[in-house]
Design a protein around this motif. Structure first.
Motif, PDB file in Angstrom:
ATOM      1  N   UNK A 129       0.855  -1.181   0.000  1.00  0.00           N
ATOM      2  CA  UNK A 129       0.000   0.000   0.000  1.00  0.00           C
ATOM      3  C   UNK A 129       0.897   1.238   0.000  1.00  0.00           C
ATOM      4  N   UNK A 130       0.862   1.997  -1.078  1.00  0.00           N
ATOM      5  CA  UNK A 130       1.726   3.170  -1.212  1.00  0.00           C
ATOM      6  C   UNK A 130       1.381   4.264  -0.204  1.00  0.00           C
ATOM      7  N   UNK A 131       0.203   4.192   0.387  1.00  0.00           N
ATOM      8  CA  UNK A 131      -0.177   5.181   1.396  1.00  0.00           C
ATOM      9  C   UNK A 131       0.483   4.907   2.744  1.00  0.00           C
ATOM     10  N   UNK A 132       0.973   3.660   2.914  1.00  0.00           N
ATOM     11  CA  UNK A 132       1.576   3.274   4.190  1.00  0.00           C
ATOM     12  C   UNK A 132       3.078   3.065   4.093  1.00  0.00           C
ATOM     13  N   UNK A 151       0.589  -6.759  11.829  1.00  0.00           N
ATOM     14  CA  UNK A 151      -0.832  -6.625  11.445  1.00  0.00           C
ATOM     15  C   UNK A 151      -1.015  -6.063  10.028  1.00  0.00           C
ATOM     16  N   UNK A 152      -0.029  -6.261   9.167  1.00  0.00           N
ATOM     17  CA  UNK A 152      -0.099  -5.723   7.810  1.00  0.00           C
ATOM     18  C   UNK A 152       0.037  -6.779   6.717  1.00  0.00           C
ATOM     19  N   UNK A 205      -4.923  -5.097  -0.403  1.00  0.00           N
ATOM     20  CA  UNK A 205      -3.919  -4.042  -0.215  1.00  0.00           C
ATOM     21  C   UNK A 205      -4.452  -2.719  -0.766  1.00  0.00           C
ATOM     22  N   UNK A 206      -5.059  -2.760  -1.938  1.00  0.00           N
ATOM     23  CA  UNK A 206      -5.605  -1.547  -2.536  1.00  0.00           C
ATOM     24  C   UNK A 206      -6.692  -0.909  -1.691  1.00  0.00           C
ATOM     25  N   UNK A 207      -7.443  -1.754  -0.962  1.00  0.00           N
ATOM     26  CA  UNK A 207      -8.535  -1.262  -0.115  1.00  0.00           C
ATOM     27  C   UNK A 207      -8.062  -0.835   1.270  1.00  0.00           C
ATOM     28  N   UNK A 208      -6.777  -1.076   1.575  1.00  0.00           N
ATOM     29  CA  UNK A 208      -6.245  -0.691   2.873  1.00  0.00           C
ATOM     30  C   UNK A 208      -6.411  -1.727   3.958  1.00  0.00           C
ATOM     31  N   UNK A 209      -6.955  -2.912   3.598  1.00  0.00           N
ATOM     32  CA  UNK A 209      -7.134  -3.974   4.588  1.00  0.00           C
ATOM     33  C   UNK A 209      -5.802  -4.598   4.965  1.00  0.00           C
TER      34      UNK A 209
END
Length: 338
Positions: A129-132, A151-152, A205-209
């Protein structure tokens, strides 16, 4: 007039014999792609040999071949993973076959000991996830076990051959002790219990889960080439990398094919196997299913695939990877990786 029934019977017999006398090659395959059917059609057009295909899951095909024994009609077996190919080899299903042309085309690391050959290549890559996270956060498979990814981490079940083959390669590269430690850390880092397939991991991953996940390269490339709004939205947040570039290289796996030991149409099977390694056929595999050709240095008509082809590949022999699958499963059981 009394000869009419006899004449009709002889005509029918002639037609029947012509049907069963036609050149055929019988394929058992675990693949289910439209591209493969197009390849079979082209083979028939070029050679006059009719391809008869039985498609099913690998374990079903292996069990069927076991039950059919010497009376099996199958000529060629196609399976989509080193572990599956190793099982077929251990079961004594393949006929040993050497062909200089095939050996020139297919690298040694992608061939068994004259039992089967690799046809296509896929890489086991990391998506994130590029946001994280960013690429500076990891460079190896082992990095996924770091506390940073608590947890990722997400994956499909480790019992799936794609995951077992990756773990098998880690055993060969790192040793059992280190591979077990990594497996334990991956379990501790899980965002959820293993579930779904590789595309599901990318979407999660794209959804942030999930923050990071493992996938075969062709699932990602399929989404990259897609024009569907859902796929485009998913890819906005997805970064990816080819792990282990500074060490062993990224784990690769194969689709492989071999001639079966009781092949009733042996010469046609040999012709078919050679055809699968020809440049045009390899390009069809690549364009249709986003897998790299097993033939080295071959440019395809799949631009995204070609653009991603320049990476360091793990040179472990695929047969050696398959041989470690039971050790991999043992480690997974010991650390509670489902």
């Amino acid at each position: 007039m009394r000869f009419k029934p006899l004449i009709c019977f002889l005509v029918f017999l002639g037609l029947t014999n012509s049907i069963f006398a036609r050149d055929v090659v019988n394929i058992y395959t675990s693949r289910h792609y439209t591209t493969d059917k197009e390849i079979y059609k082209r083979f028939s057009e070029q050679t006059g040999v009719i391809v008869r295909e039985i498609s099913a899951k690998d374990q079903i095909l292996l069990e069927r071949l076991k039950n059919e024994g010497d009376n099996s009609p199958a000529d060629v077996l196609i399976l989509s993973d080193a572990a599956r190919l190793w099982r077929a080899t251990q079961a004594g299903l393949f006929r040993k076959y050497k062909n200089k042309l095939i050996e020139q085309r297919i690298p040694k690391s992608l061939r068994s000991k004259d039992n089967w050959i690799g046809l296509t290549i896929r890489a086991r890559i990391i998506v994130y996830d590029k946001r994280k996270f960013n690429k500076n956060d990891f460079s190896t498979y082992s990095d996924l076990g770091k506390p940073l990814f608590k947890n990722e981490f997400c994956s499909r079940s480790v019992t799936h051959p794609y995951m077992l083959s990756l773990l098998s390669s880690l055993i060969l590269n790192l040793g059992e002790i280190e591979a077990k430690t990594l497996s334990k850390n991956l379990v501790l880092n899980q965002a959820r219990k293993p579930q779904g397939g590789d595309t599901d991991q990318i979407r999660a991953v794209g959804a942030g889960e999930c923050g990071v996940a493992l996938t075969n390269s062709y699932y990602l490339i399929r989404l990259m080439r897609s024009v569907k709004p859902r796929d485009i939205e998913t890819m906005k947040n997805i970064g990816f990398l080819f792990p282990n570039q500074k060490v062993s290289g990224t784990h690769i796996n194969v689709t492989g094919a071999g001639i079966l030991k009781n092949a009733p149409n042996l010469e046609n099977a040999k012709l078919f196997l050679t055809f699968l390694t020809e440049a045009d056929t390899q390009k069809m595999f690549s364009y249709g299913n986003n897998e790299w050709p097993a033939v080295e240095g071959l440019k395809t008509e799949n631009q995204i695939l070609d653009n991603l082809s320049d990476f360091k590949k793990d040179e472990l022999n695929t047969e050696a990877i398959g041989s470690k699958q039971f050790t991999a499963q043992k480690i997974a059981d010991q650390v509670g990786w489902q």
